[in-house]
Design an enzyme around this catalytic site. Sequence first.
Site, PDB file in Angstrom:
ATOM      1  NE  ARG A  54      39.449  48.520  30.719  1.00 31.46           N
ATOM      2  CZ  ARG A  54      39.638  49.829  30.895  1.00 31.46           C
ATOM      3  NH1 ARG A  54      39.410  50.651  29.915  1.00 31.46           N
ATOM      4  NH2 ARG A  54      40.060  50.317  32.037  1.00 31.46           N
ATOM      5  CB  THR A  55      36.009  43.405  34.168  1.00 31.70           C
ATOM      6  OG1 THR A  55      37.362  43.475  33.704  1.00 31.70           O
ATOM      7  CG2 THR A  55      35.628  41.963  34.390  1.00 31.70           C
ATOM      8  CE  LYS A  84      25.940  46.760  57.576  1.00 27.49           C
ATOM      9  NZ  LYS A  84      24.534  46.366  57.389  1.00 27.49           N
ATOM     10  NE  ARG A 106      38.127  43.176  38.635  1.00 32.48           N
ATOM     11  CZ  ARG A 106      38.546  43.916  37.607  1.00 32.48           C
ATOM     12  NH1 ARG A 106      38.694  45.218  37.748  1.00 32.48           N
ATOM     13  NH2 ARG A 106      38.804  43.365  36.435  1.00 32.48           N
ATOM     14  CG  HIS A 134      41.114  39.469  34.852  1.00 36.23           C
ATOM     15  ND1 HIS A 134      39.802  39.147  34.551  1.00 36.23           N
ATOM     16  CD2 HIS A 134      41.208  40.821  34.748  1.00 36.23           C
ATOM     17  CE1 HIS A 134      39.145  40.272  34.285  1.00 36.23           C
ATOM     18  NE2 HIS A 134      39.959  41.284  34.397  1.00 36.23           N
TER      19      HIS A 134
HETATM   20  C1  NCD Z   1      43.035  44.496  34.556  1.00 33.29           C
HETATM   21  C2  NCD Z   1      42.760  43.930  35.931  1.00 33.29           C
HETATM   22  O1  NCD Z   1      41.796  44.323  36.582  1.00 33.29           O
HETATM   23  O2  NCD Z   1      43.507  43.045  36.318  1.00 33.29           O
HETATM   24  N1  NCD Z   1      42.009  45.317  34.105  1.00 33.29           N
HETATM   25  C3  NCD Z   1      41.029  44.767  33.330  1.00 33.29           C
HETATM   26  O3  NCD Z   1      40.225  43.995  33.810  1.00 33.29           O
HETATM   27  N2  NCD Z   1      41.028  45.044  32.026  1.00 33.29           N
HETATM   28  C4  NCD Z   1      44.359  45.116  34.408  1.00 33.29           C
HETATM   29  C5  NCD Z   1      44.787  46.173  35.379  1.00 33.29           C
HETATM   30  O4  NCD Z   1      44.031  46.610  36.231  1.00 33.29           O
HETATM   31  O5  NCD Z   1      45.941  46.584  35.259  1.00 33.29           O
END
Ligand code: NCD
Length: 307
Positions: A54-55, A84, A106, A134
């Site tokens: 999703r993100t 590396k 991320r 997040h």
């Molecule tokens: C979440 C995350 O990555 O923290 N996912 C997301 O971005 N919707 C939640 C999760 O992974 O449980």
Amino acid sequence: MHILSADQFTKKQLEELFALTSSIQQKFAQDKNEILQWHKGRVLITLFYEPSTRTRLSFASAAAHMGMSVISTENAREFSSAAKGETIEDTVRVLEQYAPDAVVIRHHETGEVARAAAATNVPIINAGDGKGEHPTQSLLDTYTIWQHFGKLTNLRIILGGDLLHGRTARSLAKLLACFEGNHIVFNTIPELQMADDIKQYLDDRGLTYEEESDMKKAFAQADVVYWTRLQKERLPEGVHIDQTYAIDTKAMGYMPDTAILMHPLPRVDEIATEVDNDPRAKYFTQAGNGMFVRMALLDTILTRLKQ
Ligand code: NCD
């Protein structure tokens, strides 16, 4: 302007962002082509060291619908020069040479995205750092609540599941503290309880909270039940925790008819699929809102930069 933590948002900024998100959502339904002109020629880089559906894809879609090009690496832990031994500071200094307008990162380690941000003037957006934060997820979560209830004040929000290792509930708790009269109920097992730094944050801002391990009691007067998965990948080695907090049709019976059930997704087995048809289940709407909130966020960052 970097987006690193939910701390950095004020109530006023959130209200402006939600108003913009809502107008983008309406415009998108009427005439997508106008939006397509907004950021033509701009470039977004997404650098993901951890899995994401999703993100990453909602950021990429948000950028594409505003005319941007997206350059992406989805498994940077294995396939970027991090494998590396390159530091994240060096990586973003190099990306800077390619003149992106923003970089979404991320990372599996808490604080790494902030380190990247300290090394560059290109706007860095934290798309989740370890068990840290997040922030953009919490924007779409609060937007979804605001859209449903028409307000973000005086709500009773139940945060459940893995509150210790999950970053979404941490960022959401911080954003809820921007608004008056909210009350948080932490509903989980002792091993997965919300960490003290967040409780301190809430104390400092006068937001009330309690711990209630009994699901029936916790759900009784809920406005929002926000559920999360066990973050197995973040458990210390050798630690095994049984998933004991699944929501099924019976558990839905503990919630008022007016409440909503949210989840950042992915869901594993902590919400039974039999719940999906309950009108109170909002997790797919919530995920859909992610793209629009990220459009509004990117537009805000890019427009501010232009001026
Ligand atoms: C979440 C995350 O990555 O923290 N996912 C997301 O971005 N919707 C939640 C999760 O992974 O449980």
